[in-house]
Design a protein around this motif. Structure first.
Motif, PDB file in Angstrom:
ATOM      1  N   LEU A 159      33.289  22.250  37.710  1.00 49.45           N
ATOM      2  CA  LEU A 159      34.019  22.674  36.521  1.00 49.45           C
ATOM      3  C   LEU A 159      35.033  23.762  36.854  1.00 49.45           C
ATOM      4  CD1 LEU A 159      34.610  22.544  33.515  1.00 49.45           C
ATOM      5  CD2 LEU A 159      32.682  24.101  33.138  1.00 49.45           C
ATOM      6  N   ILE A 160      34.627  24.795  37.556  1.00 48.58           N
ATOM      7  CA  ILE A 160      35.562  25.876  37.870  1.00 48.58           C
ATOM      8  C   ILE A 160      36.676  25.384  38.783  1.00 48.58           C
ATOM      9  CG2 ILE A 160      34.250  26.826  39.810  1.00 48.58           C
ATOM     10  CD1 ILE A 160      36.269  28.816  37.215  1.00 48.58           C
ATOM     11  N   THR A 161      36.358  24.487  39.707  1.00 48.14           N
ATOM     12  CA  THR A 161      37.381  23.919  40.587  1.00 48.14           C
ATOM     13  C   THR A 161      38.394  23.123  39.773  1.00 48.14           C
ATOM     14  OG1 THR A 161      35.843  23.822  42.437  1.00 48.14           O
ATOM     15  CG2 THR A 161      37.775  22.395  42.563  1.00 48.14           C
ATOM     16  N   ALA A 162      37.914  22.311  38.845  1.00 48.74           N
ATOM     17  CA  ALA A 162      38.811  21.510  38.004  1.00 48.74           C
ATOM     18  C   ALA A 162      39.665  22.402  37.110  1.00 48.74           C
ATOM     19  CB  ALA A 162      38.010  20.526  37.165  1.00 48.74           C
ATOM     20  N   HIS A 214      43.876  22.755  37.272  1.00 51.15           N
ATOM     21  CA  HIS A 214      44.633  22.311  36.094  1.00 51.15           C
ATOM     22  C   HIS A 214      45.578  23.440  35.662  1.00 51.15           C
ATOM     23  CE1 HIS A 214      45.469  21.037  31.991  1.00 51.15           C
ATOM     24  NE2 HIS A 214      45.010  19.839  32.342  1.00 51.15           N
ATOM     25  N   PRO A 215      46.898  23.231  35.753  1.00 46.65           N
ATOM     26  CA  PRO A 215      47.851  24.327  35.487  1.00 46.65           C
ATOM     27  C   PRO A 215      47.680  25.006  34.120  1.00 46.65           C
ATOM     28  CG  PRO A 215      48.983  22.410  36.379  1.00 46.65           C
ATOM     29  CD  PRO A 215      47.570  21.994  36.124  1.00 46.65           C
ATOM     30  N   THR A 216      47.472  24.242  33.064  1.00 46.98           N
ATOM     31  CA  THR A 216      47.344  24.828  31.730  1.00 46.98           C
ATOM     32  C   THR A 216      46.055  25.639  31.610  1.00 46.98           C
ATOM     33  OG1 THR A 216      48.574  22.960  30.810  1.00 46.98           O
ATOM     34  CG2 THR A 216      47.329  24.316  29.260  1.00 46.98           C
ATOM     35  N   LEU A 217      44.953  25.104  32.113  1.00 45.14           N
ATOM     36  CA  LEU A 217      43.681  25.818  32.043  1.00 45.14           C
ATOM     37  C   LEU A 217      43.682  27.036  32.962  1.00 45.14           C
ATOM     38  CD1 LEU A 217      41.186  22.826  31.865  1.00 45.14           C
ATOM     39  CD2 LEU A 217      41.915  24.332  30.006  1.00 45.14           C
ATOM     40  N   ARG A 218      44.302  26.893  34.101  1.00 45.65           N
ATOM     41  CA  ARG A 218      44.415  28.031  35.026  1.00 45.65           C
ATOM     42  C   ARG A 218      45.135  29.183  34.335  1.00 45.65           C
ATOM     43  NH1 ARG A 218      44.036  28.167  40.604  1.00 45.65           N
ATOM     44  NH2 ARG A 218      44.930  30.043  41.521  1.00 45.65           N
ATOM     45  N   LYS A 219      46.197  28.850  33.639  1.00 44.88           N
ATOM     46  CA  LYS A 219      46.972  29.861  32.924  1.00 44.88           C
ATOM     47  C   LYS A 219      46.155  30.496  31.798  1.00 44.88           C
ATOM     48  CE  LYS A 219      51.749  30.238  31.509  1.00 44.88           C
ATOM     49  NZ  LYS A 219      52.957  29.506  31.201  1.00 44.88           N
ATOM     50  N   ALA A 226      44.332  35.979  34.001  1.00 43.73           N
ATOM     51  CA  ALA A 226      45.273  36.940  33.421  1.00 43.73           C
ATOM     52  C   ALA A 226      46.331  37.354  34.432  1.00 43.73           C
ATOM     53  CB  ALA A 226      44.518  38.176  32.917  1.00 43.73           C
ATOM     54  N   TRP A 227      45.923  37.454  35.695  1.00 42.85           N
ATOM     55  CA  TRP A 227      46.847  37.915  36.733  1.00 42.85           C
ATOM     56  C   TRP A 227      46.370  37.388  38.068  1.00 42.85           C
ATOM     57  CZ3 TRP A 227      46.091  41.202  40.957  1.00 42.85           C
ATOM     58  CH2 TRP A 227      47.257  41.678  41.570  1.00 42.85           C
ATOM     59  N   GLU A 228      47.335  37.069  38.931  1.00 38.98           N
ATOM     60  CA  GLU A 228      47.002  36.526  40.238  1.00 38.98           C
ATOM     61  C   GLU A 228      48.061  36.971  41.237  1.00 38.98           C
ATOM     62  OE1 GLU A 228      45.939  32.147  42.081  1.00 38.98           O
ATOM     63  OE2 GLU A 228      46.899  32.285  40.133  1.00 38.98           O
ATOM     64  N   ASN A 250      40.933  36.358  32.666  1.00 34.51           N
ATOM     65  CA  ASN A 250      41.197  36.654  31.263  1.00 34.51           C
ATOM     66  C   ASN A 250      39.844  36.722  30.560  1.00 34.51           C
ATOM     67  OD1 ASN A 250      41.717  36.552  28.525  1.00 34.51           O
ATOM     68  ND2 ASN A 250      43.414  35.119  28.718  1.00 34.51           N
ATOM     69  N   LYS A 251      39.360  37.946  30.371  1.00 34.89           N
ATOM     70  CA  LYS A 251      38.006  38.128  29.822  1.00 34.89           C
ATOM     71  C   LYS A 251      37.885  37.581  28.404  1.00 34.89           C
ATOM     72  CE  LYS A 251      36.843  42.059  32.690  1.00 34.89           C
ATOM     73  NZ  LYS A 251      36.554  43.491  32.727  1.00 34.89           N
ATOM     74  N   LEU A 252      38.934  37.677  27.615  1.00 34.70           N
ATOM     75  CA  LEU A 252      38.890  37.150  26.257  1.00 34.70           C
ATOM     76  C   LEU A 252      38.699  35.632  26.277  1.00 34.70           C
ATOM     77  CD1 LEU A 252      39.062  37.820  23.255  1.00 34.70           C
ATOM     78  CD2 LEU A 252      41.531  37.534  23.411  1.00 34.70           C
ATOM     79  N   ALA A 253      39.430  34.942  27.144  1.00 30.66           N
ATOM     80  CA  ALA A 253      39.296  33.481  27.259  1.00 30.66           C
ATOM     81  C   ALA A 253      37.909  33.104  27.775  1.00 30.66           C
ATOM     82  CB  ALA A 253      40.382  32.916  28.170  1.00 30.66           C
TER      83      ALA A 253
END
Length: 128
Positions: A73-76, A80-85, A89-91, A99-102
């Motif tokens: 799941l974390i790898t996918a 995934h560009p949208t989910l990664r975003k 929060a920062w990379e 992103n702790k809120l997400a």
């Protein structure tokens, strides 16, 4: 049939089970898996019921393929560009600030899913 003095139809009771299952599937696919098309198919799960060692679990039993998919799941999500975003929060230079809120939002949805799963299991388990 009466429930706490209120008449209910048996068809309505059956509908509750159908509605909960449909809700569970939707929550699993959309909230937990974030819309990703992930699936794991296990045709032969091994368990050693004679193993009384502290900490033994069929999940960690080496004969089962769970270890190979534990990060799916974390790898996918990270692929995934949208989910990664959404979840990062920062990379910079391989360092990630989540992103702790997400993450909290996802965890809350996961907790709701698990709660509903427990309710369903309790309802289908029968009376003592």
């Amino acid at each position: 049939m009466l429930f706490e003095g209120t008449p209910i139809a048996f068809e309505d009771v059956k509908k509750v089970f159908v509605d909960i299952e449909q809700d569970l599937v939707q929550r699993w696919e959309q909230d937990v898996l974030c819309g990703l098309q992930l699936e794991c198919s296990y045709s032969n799960i091994m368990d050693d019921l004679t193993n009384t060692a502290v900490g033994y679990s069929f999940v960690s039993d080496r004969r089962n393929p769970f270890a190979a998919v534990k990060d799916s799941l974390i790898t996918a999500v990270l692929d995934h560009p949208t989910l990664r975003k959404r979840f990062i929060a920062w990379e910079s230079q391989g360092q990630i600030i989540w992103n702790k809120l997400a993450l909290r939002s996802w965890l809350y949805k996961y907790a709701q899913f698990e709660g509903l799963l427990l309710v369903r299991g309790q309802m289908l388990g029968g009376a003592p």
